[in-house]
Write an enzyme that holds these catalytic residues in place. Structure first.
Site, PDB file in Angstrom:
ATOM      1  CE1 TYR A  56      -3.679   2.610   0.833  1.00  0.00           C
ATOM      2  CE2 TYR A  56      -1.896   3.623   2.059  1.00  0.00           C
ATOM      3  CZ  TYR A  56      -3.139   3.708   1.476  1.00  0.00           C
ATOM      4  OH  TYR A  56      -3.849   4.882   1.538  1.00  0.00           O
ATOM      5  CD  GLU A  85      -6.399   4.374  -0.981  1.00  0.00           C
ATOM      6  OE1 GLU A  85      -6.416   4.164   0.240  1.00  0.00           O
ATOM      7  OE2 GLU A  85      -7.424   4.363  -1.695  1.00  0.00           O
TER       8      GLU A  85
END
Length: 390
Positions: A109, A197
């Site tokens: 991530y 993101e």
């Protein structure tokens, strides 16, 4: 302002970030054609909506033939995809993204957000990619790596290496990670993004070599900066946004739709929030947040009334003005203009205070229209709730 995954990937490509080969399709036939042009033997068909959780909701399908690409696209396009972010009504899928399936070895991530505490862009990373980062932060906060970026000097190589090492990247992958992180940071900064993101950022194997590639990307942009980001503004998907919110932006109004029945027209974000709280305190439900801002002309007030009344649930309108830069006489003239032009049928509760308050109250009193005037916010909220409750 949000953009779709395929738009985010196209944007990242202009900054040299590696993304899978792919293209967007608006029909099943086009999807099959895209898959043929991309080549390969395995593809991913992904619904394009402004919501997370698409995979769990069946919005991401991995297929092994051109015919399956066509069938997957036909299944998704035209349906309402329901995820934990869309609500029970779901969001209509109007397009899909077709890309080559990647041979994934590891998922990570990576995100850039504006941290209100430090007032700086902060890099967030985790070795737990491909899952909801909120759950990781909640149950395993030690797995979340943060690095604050000094705006005076930008994101530095040693910071990228520090983050890469913390999530287990090394060797050539670390070199790729440094370049990738700096490119995404530069994209976010240049384009006035509030959030970027990447989930997952994946290590994939190709021709015996491992490389980092962005498998999914989301961007959120600052609405207040769109005037200087024409290219970003063109990416806006009006079909996925509340048309009232889009229209309000065009008139210089800050509007957010809610699910109540008491329309609100207020000047100043703080006072608007206080108005919503007061309505809730008295047992009511606000239908919207609307800040007319400073210098509200009669035309601006008329537009505010019209946008609020486009919500069929609105049973009355609460106008709460504490004038500083604004003037109460402007607000009063705007309300009268709105009543005459829009033939408003719902009750209007008006609380005026501040600059030219006596002139404003006199204008309302002499208008011949049935405004309900009150002295303070608490009384205004109580009256609004009383009216909608019969």
């Amino acid at each position: 302002m949000n953009i779709h995954e395929y738009q985010a990937k196209e944007l990242l490509k202009t900054y040299g970030v590696s993304v899978p080969a792919g293209a967007v399709a608006y029909s099943d036939k086009q999807a099959a054609q895209v898959a043929e042009e991309i080549g390969g033997s395995r593809w991913v068909v992904k619904a394009q909506i402004h919501a997370g959780g698409r995979g769990k909701a069946g919005g991401v399908k991995v297929v092994d033939s051109i015919d399956e690409v066509r069938k997957a696209a036909d299944t998704l396009i035209g349906t309402h995809l329901v995820t934990h972010q869309t609500g029970p009504e779901g969001t209509l899928v109007q397009r899909v993204w077709i890309e080559q399936a990647s041979q994934i070895k590891q998922e990570y991530y990576l995100g850039f957000v504006i941290d209100r505490a430090t007032q700086r862009i902060t890099l967030i990373a985790s070795a737990e990619g491909g899952v909801e980062i909120e759950e990781v932060a909640k149950h395993h906060p030690e797995k979340i790596i943060k690095e604050v970026v000094d705006p005076a000097i930008g994101l530095l190589d040693f910071q990228c290496r520090k983050v890469a090492t913390s999530i287990g990247l090394k060797g050539k992958l670390m070199q790729q990670a440094v370049k990738l992180m700096k490119s995404i940071y530069r994209c976010m900064r240049d384009r006035d993004a509030l959030q970027a993101e990447i989930n997952p950022l994946a290590v994939v194997s190709s021709d015996g070599q491992d490389r980092l590639i962005v498998l999914d990307a989301k961007f959120n942009f600052d609405d207040n900066a769109l005037y200087r980001q024409a290219a970003v503004a063109e990416l806006r998907d009006l079909a996925e946004e509340d048309p009232k919110e889009v229209e309000a932006t065009g008139h210089g109004l800050n509007y957010i739709a809610l699910d109540g029945n008491i329309g609100c027209i207020v000047n100043g974000a703080g006072l608007a929030m206080a108005s919503l709280d007061a309505i809730t305190l008295h047992g009511g439900k606000p239908a919207n947040f609307l800040d007319v801002g400073g210098g509200a002309s009669p035309e601006k007030v008329t537009n505010a009334c019209r946008i609020v009344l486009e919500d069929a649930n609105v049973k009355c309108i609460l106008v709460n003005i504490f004038a500083g830069i604004n003037r109460c006489d402007w607000i009063a003239q705007g309300l009268i203009q709105a009543c005459n032009a829009l033939q408003i049928k719902v009750p209007l509760i008006v609380r005026l205070a501040g600059t030219n308050v006596e002139e404003g109250r006199k204008i309302l009193a002499e208008s011949g229209l049935s405004f309900i005037t009150v002295e303070n916010l608490d009384a205004a909220a109580a009256k609004a709730v009383e009216i909608v409750n019969g």
